[in-house]
Design an enzyme around this catalytic site. Structure first.
Site, PDB file in Angstrom:
ATOM      1  N   LEU A 237      43.180  43.027  42.949  1.00 34.66           N
ATOM      2  CA  LEU A 237      42.340  42.154  42.091  1.00 34.66           C
ATOM      3  C   LEU A 237      42.410  40.728  42.275  1.00 34.66           C
ATOM      4  CD1 LEU A 237      40.448  42.196  39.356  1.00 34.66           C
ATOM      5  CD2 LEU A 237      42.450  42.310  38.010  1.00 34.66           C
ATOM      6  N   ASP A 238      41.391  40.169  42.550  1.00 34.38           N
ATOM      7  CA  ASP A 238      41.447  38.812  42.602  1.00 34.38           C
ATOM      8  C   ASP A 238      42.483  38.115  43.816  1.00 34.38           C
ATOM      9  OD1 ASP A 238      39.702  38.290  40.680  1.00 34.38           O
ATOM     10  OD2 ASP A 238      41.024  37.751  39.144  1.00 34.38           O
ATOM     11  N   GLU A 239      42.633  39.112  44.821  1.00 29.95           N
ATOM     12  CA  GLU A 239      43.737  38.601  45.562  1.00 29.95           C
ATOM     13  C   GLU A 239      42.927  38.687  47.096  1.00 29.95           C
ATOM     14  OE1 GLU A 239      46.687  37.334  45.424  1.00 29.95           O
ATOM     15  OE2 GLU A 239      46.785  37.244  43.258  1.00 29.95           O
TER      16      GLU A 239
END
EC number: 3.5.1.10
Lengths: 294, 294, 294, 294
Positions: A237-239
């Protein structure tokens, strides 16, 4: 709506192609590829390349005008592609990419994407906006873009929503999925199915904050820069690999509400930029990094 | 369209006022004004002041919450206003300013202003968009803003257009006229009639270029920064007091068409910022300079 | 070395003071303080204030010219200070702050601070640079600043180094300690002893990276913005209140070595800015946030 | 002084070359040049090209590692150079360029250039700093750079100064002359003699101001952005091809003195960037524009 003329097509029977490729770095690649271009009476109008010290791989993007057909271009490329084990994509430059937009309640990113498309600045076609709220409907209607609303109240709704995403992707031959402030977390399966063709936008700050209500956290810590990051979606997530980032200066007088307005503006511009580069085949993946051939 | 709550009104019977004032600099002004605020049980929530070394004048902007009426506030101010020969304006904070937008063909600035207003980020009311072309009509309709089209083919049309502007200004009690890429030069008479309440936006570059087709000139000179300047309209064309400026970095690969797209984005954001500050009474004139109380 | 004249002193027997204060927010503070200024025939040349919605506290900074002595100014302030339980500091504007610089091997921040001080842009006096390496010695000598080298090889050395820091702080009546890329972690005791008067600089990125070799991590993730954060030192490592941040745009072509050069430039400028604001009494603490009265 | 290792040389007997070239645009150039690279067992580590729609000319910059000697590389290039009438320069990458710095009283640009060189970030050798004032002498001494002072009181002094410049250029085989805030106007003859290898820095603003005391003019007009422009010197004063520009945001509270400090910082960084790009053969001339191959 736009008063700006579209990019001029090359004269006569000439087509402008965009070619992206990646392979193991080594001597002779540029020479081989440029030989194929010479072979189809092509002229290179733009060219970028990058050899990654990180991964040992070689990346290249070419824009080429030529009277040849795409099949003839492919044939000319075949020997060098085989010799250097090149992965490549040949496309027509400026061809609008078929783009599915996923949205929730926030309008700022969708408004910006549709306005820029209508102005002729963003080469995307949007066969559908799919959203788990209906507030965007009038905006979609104004720009003449089909809109579909599917509420997501529980896990079953979410599974159905994601199944619908995959259905559209297949039926409309979608090349890019844009999460324009779509506020549901994608399942790992969907992330994987859309790997390398799904772009997300999220706020970002110096330093980074995790968890709920980041504008509140940023306010409490007194940050002096807020911004946005557009990245490929991965199961982390979000990486995922970063495509574009932007920041705007703020100070202690800004309320959380004002920070949000500023952050939304940064989000709109950053997402637009990332989508524009993707649609022009300017974004290549180098492991966990992106190569941006601006 | 917006999901963002409006700025919270102060609780109960309390009003939030915005007070701007200017006078000769000298001792006792702040003490006198703050005494008036104490006199109406007011609380100062925001305050800025500036003493101009250039003109010897003193500028101040206050936001004050108080249970008093505007009349009571004025009465409390009267002695200090008289003593220091203060020119002042007392208004209700966040009250939307009645704004007339003038436009031509370009949509980018109008679209941005209307979107920001609809999102609750820009406290303006727009009783009318008046344009010398009709391309903006659908955009106005989408946002529910009245639109009037008057072609300007010759000098007589122009005089009629300007007469209509003055008529609207008077009838609708217009506080701000925004030239949102309105491509006609205003007559000196109209400039004078709208002095201090008419904002224009134009491209700007480093270094500055005069004359026709500035993007072409900027391209030819190879500028590395392009931007936009929002300023008050004066009879000196494009030379009025600057309210806001912004720049964006470019390089040699940008075509004149791309420079224009980048420039339009800078224009939209710069004009929005200038209009927002004006609407919040944050822009004061100090001779040929503006004081911006952000 | 500088060709720039120092800030002009007010004429005659007039002194320019800087007054900072903080107290519970409430009505009458500005009126009371400005009354004290009137009482000493003072003229306010600069004024900022901020009421924190977060903590309910009121912050103010004034520059005042007056023929009165500091004692007379204090006497005039005494009643309002008592009435509103104000914490305040009265000082002479532009007085150079006595500053201890701690350093290690890196020269970029020290070079920038000393150059700016010599140019007259940074009002600090530096009675000593204390370092755990000796590479900075020639730089210190060039600028005529005393330099002391104390190697830190083990825990005992570190304790001795920190004892020496406290000794200098006391003996030289140090007002500000600057960690100019001093690469040792301060003990909690030293952090506490220097609370609110010790500024550190560190790299920062979007998103944030923790741990060793951040430029390497930033490179691997392909960040598009790198920057620096200047903050007060607290016992929470790198988590103290932020004073200033800056970012610079980068792309995939930058090597880790180039990222470092860019990052060092950001560090130098960000630290200089934070030190400059501190030295002009422009930095106030509001819980975990800083109020910067620029 | 630097703790940063120099760029790593390629292993063994391999040399890294930098090749820049320009010719009429047309098919086959890249193929021909890359064939020459293949012929010397070269590997392309960096490559940029640009076809100018303005002038119809094609520009290219290559970095190549190869076991071949420069003579062998030239021989391999000879046929393609002849075929396409290519003008080219072959050099060793990262070789420090012999640079003459001209200065007057201001120290900020000289200090920055010498510091960056000492830190290993700027590949220049400085055989001499020649100045018409002596204030820079201690700075030059600190960095171990020869310094020569020649006062310029009248026209004869100026002619002698310029003659000395040409003498040094010839004797020391100077490749780049940097006007680091050298405050004398060069004669047209000297401009011509140094065409394409003389870089000047000057302030710049939005909008541009001409004439004396620009910071005063910028203050009076209330500009919101000040910056700097680095450009090649031509006989048109301050109108040569732009290499780099930077801007910094300001507001009405900045005094002319502060504007100057901010402007000097912009000047230092902008000049450093332009010199760095020149020294790495990244600046090519396309008529009145520069191509910057970053």
């Amino acid at each position: 709506m736009s008063t700006i003329p579209a990019p001029q097509s090359p004269a006569g029977d000439v087509t402008e192609y965009v070619l992206t490729l990646v392979c193991e770095d080594g001597p002779g690649i540029v020479h081989g590829v440029s030989g194929a271009v010479v072979g189809i009476d092509g002229n290179i109008t733009e060219s970028q390349q990058f050899a990654s010290a990180e991964t040992g791989r070689f990346y290249m993007r070419l824009q080429v005008t030529s009277p040849a057909s795409a099949e003839q271009f492919e044939q000319a490329l075949a020997p060098v592609v085989a010799r250097h084990r090149i992965e490549h994509v040949l496309d027509v430059a400026w061809r609008p990419r078929r783009t599915l937009i996923l949205a929730s309640k926030a309008t700022h990113c969708v408004n910006d994407l549709l306005y820029q498309r209508a102005s002729g600045h963003l080469p995307i076609d949007v066969p559908l906006i799919l959203a788990n709220h209906d507030v965007i409907a009038p905006l979609a209607q104004h720009y003449g873009v089909p809109f579909e609303h599917r509420a997501v109240a529980g896990p079953e709704d979410k599974a159905a929503f994601e199944a619908r995403v995959l259905e559209i992707v297949q039926e409309a031959d979608i090349e890019l999925v844009v999460l324009a402030r779509y506020m549901q977390i994608l399942s790992p399966e969907l992330c994987e199915a859309l790997a390398g063709r799904c772009i997300n936008i999220h706020h970002s700050f110096l330093p980074g904050f995790k968890g709920a209500n980041p504008y509140r956290q940023a306010y409490a810590r007194g940050v002096k820069q807020i911004g946005a990051t557009a990245h490929f979606v991965t199961t982390d997530l979000d990486e995922g690999p970063i495509i574009e980032q932007d920041v705007i200066r703020v100070d202690h007088t800004r309320s959380p509400r004002e920070l949000m307005a500023i952050g939304q503006d940064a989000e709109s511009r950053t997402l637009r930029q990332a989508v524009g580069w993707f649609a022009q085949s300017r974004v290549l993946l180098d492991g966990t990094r992106t190569i941006i051939f601006r």
